[in-house]
Design a protein around this motif. Sequence first.
Motif, PDB file in Angstrom:
ATOM      1  N   GLU A  97       0.736  -0.920  -0.009  1.00 37.33           N
ATOM      2  CA  GLU A  97      -0.034   0.105   0.071  1.00 37.33           C
ATOM      3  C   GLU A  97       0.879   1.305   0.222  1.00 37.33           C
ATOM      4  O   GLU A  97       0.757   2.295  -0.555  1.00 37.33           O
ATOM      5  CB  GLU A  97      -1.041  -0.065   1.133  1.00 37.33           C
ATOM      6  CG  GLU A  97      -1.698   1.123   1.125  1.00 37.33           C
ATOM      7  CD  GLU A  97      -3.072   0.813   2.117  1.00 37.33           C
ATOM      8  OE1 GLU A  97      -3.846   1.902   2.711  1.00 37.33           O
ATOM      9  OE2 GLU A  97      -3.709  -0.331   2.306  1.00 37.33           O
ATOM     10  N   PHE A 247       1.395   3.590   8.500  1.00 39.24           N
ATOM     11  CA  PHE A 247       0.776   2.552   9.482  1.00 39.24           C
ATOM     12  C   PHE A 247       1.415   2.688  10.792  1.00 39.24           C
ATOM     13  O   PHE A 247       2.897   2.964  10.755  1.00 39.24           O
ATOM     14  CB  PHE A 247       0.609   1.282   9.007  1.00 39.24           C
ATOM     15  CG  PHE A 247      -0.069   1.300   7.564  1.00 39.24           C
ATOM     16  CD1 PHE A 247      -1.551   1.101   7.764  1.00 39.24           C
ATOM     17  CD2 PHE A 247       0.509   1.530   6.359  1.00 39.24           C
ATOM     18  CE1 PHE A 247      -2.317   1.152   6.461  1.00 39.24           C
ATOM     19  CE2 PHE A 247      -0.136   1.101   5.364  1.00 39.24           C
ATOM     20  CZ  PHE A 247      -1.578   1.058   5.273  1.00 39.24           C
ATOM     21  N   GLU A 264      -7.002   5.977  11.740  1.00 41.23           N
ATOM     22  CA  GLU A 264      -8.017   5.339  11.199  1.00 41.23           C
ATOM     23  C   GLU A 264      -7.527   3.897  11.476  1.00 41.23           C
ATOM     24  O   GLU A 264      -6.690   3.393  11.397  1.00 41.23           O
ATOM     25  CB  GLU A 264      -8.084   5.643   9.869  1.00 41.23           C
ATOM     26  CG  GLU A 264      -9.183   4.600   9.055  1.00 41.23           C
ATOM     27  CD  GLU A 264      -9.205   5.083   7.621  1.00 41.23           C
ATOM     28  OE1 GLU A 264      -9.270   4.146   6.671  1.00 41.23           O
ATOM     29  OE2 GLU A 264      -8.607   6.156   7.145  1.00 41.23           O
ATOM     30  N   ARG A 266      -7.500   0.015  10.507  1.00 42.91           N
ATOM     31  CA  ARG A 266      -7.363  -0.727   9.267  1.00 42.91           C
ATOM     32  C   ARG A 266      -7.361  -2.302   9.851  1.00 42.91           C
ATOM     33  O   ARG A 266      -6.581  -2.828  10.486  1.00 42.91           O
ATOM     34  CB  ARG A 266      -6.059  -0.290   8.376  1.00 42.91           C
ATOM     35  CG  ARG A 266      -6.132   1.106   7.763  1.00 42.91           C
ATOM     36  CD  ARG A 266      -7.222   1.159   6.843  1.00 42.91           C
ATOM     37  NE  ARG A 266      -7.142   0.096   5.789  1.00 42.91           N
ATOM     38  CZ  ARG A 266      -6.507   0.389   4.789  1.00 42.91           C
ATOM     39  NH1 ARG A 266      -5.556   1.556   4.643  1.00 42.91           N
ATOM     40  NH2 ARG A 266      -6.352  -0.596   3.962  1.00 42.91           N
ATOM     41  N   GLN A 275      -3.811   3.932  10.989  1.00 41.60           N
ATOM     42  CA  GLN A 275      -3.246   4.422   9.860  1.00 41.60           C
ATOM     43  C   GLN A 275      -3.325   6.030   9.983  1.00 41.60           C
ATOM     44  O   GLN A 275      -4.534   6.428  10.568  1.00 41.60           O
ATOM     45  CB  GLN A 275      -3.915   3.978   8.434  1.00 41.60           C
ATOM     46  CG  GLN A 275      -3.382   4.863   7.302  1.00 41.60           C
ATOM     47  CD  GLN A 275      -4.092   4.467   6.135  1.00 41.60           C
ATOM     48  OE1 GLN A 275      -5.218   3.813   6.044  1.00 41.60           O
ATOM     49  NE2 GLN A 275      -3.095   4.206   5.106  1.00 41.60           N
TER      50      GLN A 275
END
Length: 283
Positions: A97, A247, A264, A266, A275
């Motif tokens: 990612e 992250f 956030e 994940r 994240q």
Amino acid sequence: MSEFPLVSEEEFRKVGEFLYRRTGMVFAETKRYYMHRRIAERMAELGLADFAAYFHRLRVDSDGEVEQFINAFTVNETYFYREDHQLRCLTADLLGERMRAKPAGQSYRLWSVPCSTGEEPYSLALWLLENWPEVDTHEIEILGSDIDTKCLEAARAGIYGARALMRLTPALVGKYFEAAGPDRWRLVADLRDSVQFSPVNIVDPESVRAHGTFDVIFCRNVLIYFDDASRRLAAENLFESLAPGGFICLGHTESMSRVSPLFEVRRFADAIVYQRPRGKAHG
């Protein structure tokens, strides 16, 4: 150490407040004997029999005593491939990612904090070599940081006993370690050189900021030693240390959702991580 009386309630409070201001760590009344033992060890090392004399030396930081005092209170239990589900998540999801989010040719920065005696950042290097086919096509920077300077010295030396290696296969030990005495093994030089180490205090914004920003941070099993205020401060500092979209991995008993609303959640196949949303700034 029987020649040293237990610290009084007032002395316990003073030491606890001093440690908290410097590190964010909280030691409750149930830890009084543990604190007494550590203080007694430092007093014996310095040849002091009076707590007041020791506390004065601590407050004026005579001969770097604050550093030695903090070293005495840190917890350094770790081993290679600890919580390896997060390592699987790193190579299966997180790095991919981050690659898609960054321009080609940029390096990737991984931070292990606190890194203790080095097992965790060295695990990152070893895992990438063994489990990420693209490792040779990207520049990876791995940094290990800790408030305990004695741990950092041990990490740079890279010498470990059998317990630290208990999660590694004999094949991995034979490939990446050399005998260093009875039941002692040292990481090969190339692997030691692939990780850099530095001191950090994660509740000190300036100390954290000096390390720059990272794609992935492993900050495992340290927030449990902080109170709510120190956890929030550490979380804010770590948030600023993440590149947008980066992250952070915590210990399995820790949850950033209970600490800070900045991140956030994940959920990946192997791990739950947190994240820094792209475009979101602190405050």
